[in-house]
Design an enzyme around this catalytic site. Structure first.
Site, PDB file in Angstrom:
ATOM      1  N   THR A  26     -12.114  -5.544  -9.603  1.00 43.46           N
ATOM      2  CA  THR A  26     -10.861  -6.247  -9.901  1.00 43.46           C
ATOM      3  C   THR A  26     -11.049  -7.749  -9.711  1.00 43.46           C
ATOM      4  OG1 THR A  26      -9.665  -4.296  -9.122  1.00 43.46           O
ATOM      5  CG2 THR A  26      -8.368  -6.280  -9.452  1.00 43.46           C
ATOM      6  N   GLY A  53      -9.565  -7.694  -3.639  1.00 43.82           N
ATOM      7  CA  GLY A  53      -8.996  -6.386  -3.954  1.00 43.82           C
ATOM      8  C   GLY A  53      -8.899  -5.516  -2.718  1.00 43.82           C
ATOM      9  N   LYS A 112     -10.842  -1.683   2.987  1.00 45.18           N
ATOM     10  CA  LYS A 112     -11.730  -2.406   2.094  1.00 45.18           C
ATOM     11  C   LYS A 112     -13.168  -2.093   2.496  1.00 45.18           C
ATOM     12  CE  LYS A 112     -10.728  -6.758   1.534  1.00 45.18           C
ATOM     13  NZ  LYS A 112     -11.212  -6.576   0.133  1.00 45.18           N
ATOM     14  N   GLU A 145     -15.775 -10.386   3.867  1.00 47.60           N
ATOM     15  CA  GLU A 145     -14.386 -10.395   3.388  1.00 47.60           C
ATOM     16  C   GLU A 145     -13.421 -10.644   4.544  1.00 47.60           C
ATOM     17  OE1 GLU A 145     -15.022  -7.364  -0.420  1.00 47.60           O
ATOM     18  OE2 GLU A 145     -14.194  -6.583   1.433  1.00 47.60           O
TER      19      GLU A 145
END
Length: 217
Positions: A31, A82, A94, A103
């Site tokens: 994404t 995402g 995630k 992240e």
């Protein structure tokens, strides 16, 4: 709208939150790739980007966007990424792409965290998607035994080495009723770098792709 069209729509929708002259935090995954492609249209207006993975950094550079080391950036206005699962309270799982540690670090620095997903990622309860846990290699077996005590079934993700040189355990069968408590408990196991629950720092805004268009929450 196909799933790819939904991903493309949310990637484009996130673009309006990117301010000219800033450094934008960019996540990882299919994404996010659509968001990176959308960034190409304003590449000349950006100071640059901070990326959560080698893969995303390479894609950004190919579009002519300068990629900065996070240590040289004191604050990010925005981080776009995402999720593999997200609840109505904006807690997420995630790390399906094994980039969870970077992240989580970039999300911690960012003032605003926008999560872009297609509607299939919405859940009432986290844990149907196996929870990734990044682990120092020598601690793999110990951490796995501790995760079993928490009610999970850990599985070593064969052949995967993270950008940080560590391994991933995917934990099945976890019922994550209290995401913040579970995130803390797993992170307290010696040898765990971090886990894929993003609840202590959840998303500030969620952009969801549906067959009928984009919803913002």
């Amino acid at each position: 709208m196909t799933q790819d069209e939904m991903k493309q729509a949310v990637g484009a929708a996130a673009l309006k939150y990117v301010k000219p002259g800033t450094i934008v935090g960019v996540g990882t995954g299919s994404t996010v790739n659509y968001f990176i492609d959308a960034l190409a249209s304003i590449a000349g207006q950006l100071e640059g980007a901070v990326s959560s993975s080698v893969q995303s950094a390479e894609r950004l550079r190919q579009l002519g966007i300068e990629v900065f080391d996070l240590n040289s950036v004191s604050q990010l206005d925005l981080y776009v990424d995402g999720a593999d699962e997200i609840t109505a309270h904006n807690a997420m799982i995630k790390g399906g792409g094994a980039a969870l540690t970077r992240e989580k670090i970039v999300a911690a620095v960012a003032k605003t965290f926008i999560c872009i997903v297609d509607e299939s990622k919405q859940v009432d309860l986290l844990g149907h998607f196996p929870l990734p846990v990044e682990v120092i290699p020598m601690a793999r077996s110990y951490v796995a035994r501790e995760l079993v005590k928490l009610g999970g079934m850990p599985e070593y993700r064969q052949g995967v080495v993270t950008d940080n040189g560590n391994v991933i355990l995917d934990v099945y069968n976890l019922e994550i009723l209290d995401p913040i408590a579970m995130e803390k408990a797993i992170n307290n196991i010696a040898g765990v770098v971090t886990n894929g629950i993003f609840a202590l720092r959840g998303a500030d805004k969620v952009i969801i792709g549906t067959p009928n268009g984009v919803i913002e929450r």
